[in-house]
Design a protein around this motif. Structure first.
Motif, mmCIF file in Angstrom:
data_model
loop_
_atom_site.group_PDB
_atom_site.id
_atom_site.type_symbol
_atom_site.label_atom_id
_atom_site.label_comp_id
_atom_site.label_asym_id
_atom_site.label_seq_id
_atom_site.Cartn_x
_atom_site.Cartn_y
_atom_site.Cartn_z
ATOM 1 N N GLN A 56 -8.200 1.768 -8.251
ATOM 2 C CA GLN A 56 -7.764 0.434 -7.834
ATOM 3 C C GLN A 56 -6.920 0.506 -6.568
ATOM 4 O O GLN A 56 -7.029 -0.340 -5.685
ATOM 5 N N ARG A 57 -6.081 1.547 -6.457
ATOM 6 C CA ARG A 57 -5.280 1.716 -5.246
ATOM 7 C C ARG A 57 -6.185 1.926 -4.044
ATOM 8 O O ARG A 57 -5.968 1.359 -2.975
ATOM 9 N N LYS A 58 -7.244 2.697 -4.229
ATOM 10 C CA LYS A 58 -8.199 2.938 -3.147
ATOM 11 C C LYS A 58 -8.911 1.648 -2.752
ATOM 12 O O LYS A 58 -9.199 1.425 -1.576
ATOM 13 N N ALA A 59 -9.183 0.778 -3.726
ATOM 14 C CA ALA A 59 -9.822 -0.505 -3.432
ATOM 15 C C ALA A 59 -8.898 -1.380 -2.584
ATOM 16 O O ALA A 59 -9.342 -2.017 -1.628
ATOM 17 N N GLN A 115 0.829 -1.203 0.000
ATOM 18 C CA GLN A 115 0.000 0.000 0.000
ATOM 19 C C GLN A 115 0.865 1.256 0.000
ATOM 20 O O GLN A 115 0.569 2.217 -0.729
ATOM 21 N N THR A 116 1.932 1.250 0.789
ATOM 22 C CA THR A 116 2.837 2.395 0.829
ATOM 23 C C THR A 116 3.510 2.599 -0.523
ATOM 24 O O THR A 116 3.569 3.725 -1.030
ATOM 25 N N MET A 117 4.012 1.515 -1.126
ATOM 26 C CA MET A 117 4.670 1.632 -2.439
ATOM 27 C C MET A 117 3.693 2.144 -3.495
ATOM 28 O O MET A 117 4.034 3.029 -4.290
ATOM 29 N N GLU A 118 2.484 1.599 -3.507
ATOM 30 C CA GLU A 118 1.489 2.008 -4.500
ATOM 31 C C GLU A 118 1.080 3.465 -4.302
ATOM 32 O O GLU A 118 0.976 4.223 -5.268
ATOM 33 N N TYR A 119 0.875 3.852 -3.044
ATOM 34 C CA TYR A 119 0.487 5.223 -2.743
ATOM 35 C C TYR A 119 1.568 6.213 -3.175
ATOM 36 O O TYR A 119 1.280 7.209 -3.833
ATOM 37 N N MET A 132 3.565 9.506 -10.248
ATOM 38 C CA MET A 132 2.624 9.419 -11.351
ATOM 39 C C MET A 132 1.756 10.671 -11.501
ATOM 40 O O MET A 132 1.631 11.201 -12.608
ATOM 41 N N ASN A 133 1.154 11.141 -10.417
ATOM 42 C CA ASN A 133 0.305 12.333 -10.512
ATOM 43 C C ASN A 133 1.085 13.566 -10.966
ATOM 44 O O ASN A 133 0.663 14.246 -11.900
#
Length: 148
Positions: free
Chosen positions: A110-113, A51-55, A62-63
């Motif tokens: 998907q990250r939020k899911a 979750q940390t890596m994806e966030y 990315m943003n």
């Protein structure tokens, strides 16, 4: 507009660098989701690590890369003579960019899911979605280079 014309090489270089960063993240985040869905699950220490890596990939790389890509791309489009709006290629490129931005939004959802504990897609579904940025990149690059 003379101001933008004089900055054209810089704007173009910054646009290309932003696109590279954005594309790298668009390729990597779905791959993280594949591993997260197939090997990690939705709880535990490894889940928290993913979750940390994806966030951080989404929010820190990315943003900002997408925003920079759009800003520099719009600056390029504003320079007289850079784009022939009567041709087909700017419109196919725009369709590709809008689809890429939509895919970016889908990845964010998907990250939020994952963060909410599900439901998430299967590893196979994420693996298939990992091909979307490649297909869109092909459309965008061919549009710009071949100017069809």
């Amino acid at each position: 507009m003379d101001f933008l014309i004089s900055l054209y090489p810089w704007i173009k270089a910054l646009h290309i660098m932003s696109v590279i960063a954005w594309m790298a993240a668009l390729f990597y985040l779905p791959r993280l989701y594949v591993y997260h869905a197939e090997s990690v699950g939705l709880e535990g220490e490894t889940h928290a690590l993913f979750q940390t890596m994806e966030y951080k990939l989404l929010k820190v790389i990315m943003n900002p890369a997408m925003i920079a890509t759009w800003l520099f791309g719009l600056a390029l489009a504003a320079i007289p003579g850079v784009i022939d709006w009567g041709a087909v290629w700017p419109w196919t490129k725009l369709i590709g960019i809008l689809a890429m931005s939509g895919f970016h939004g889908w990845l964010s959802k998907q990250r939020k899911a994952f963060a909410a504990g599900g439901p998430v897609k299967t590893g196979r579904q994420y693996r298939m979605m990992n091909e979307v940025p490649t297909l869109l990149m092909v459309l965008i690059v061919l549009s710009v280079v071949l100017k069809f």
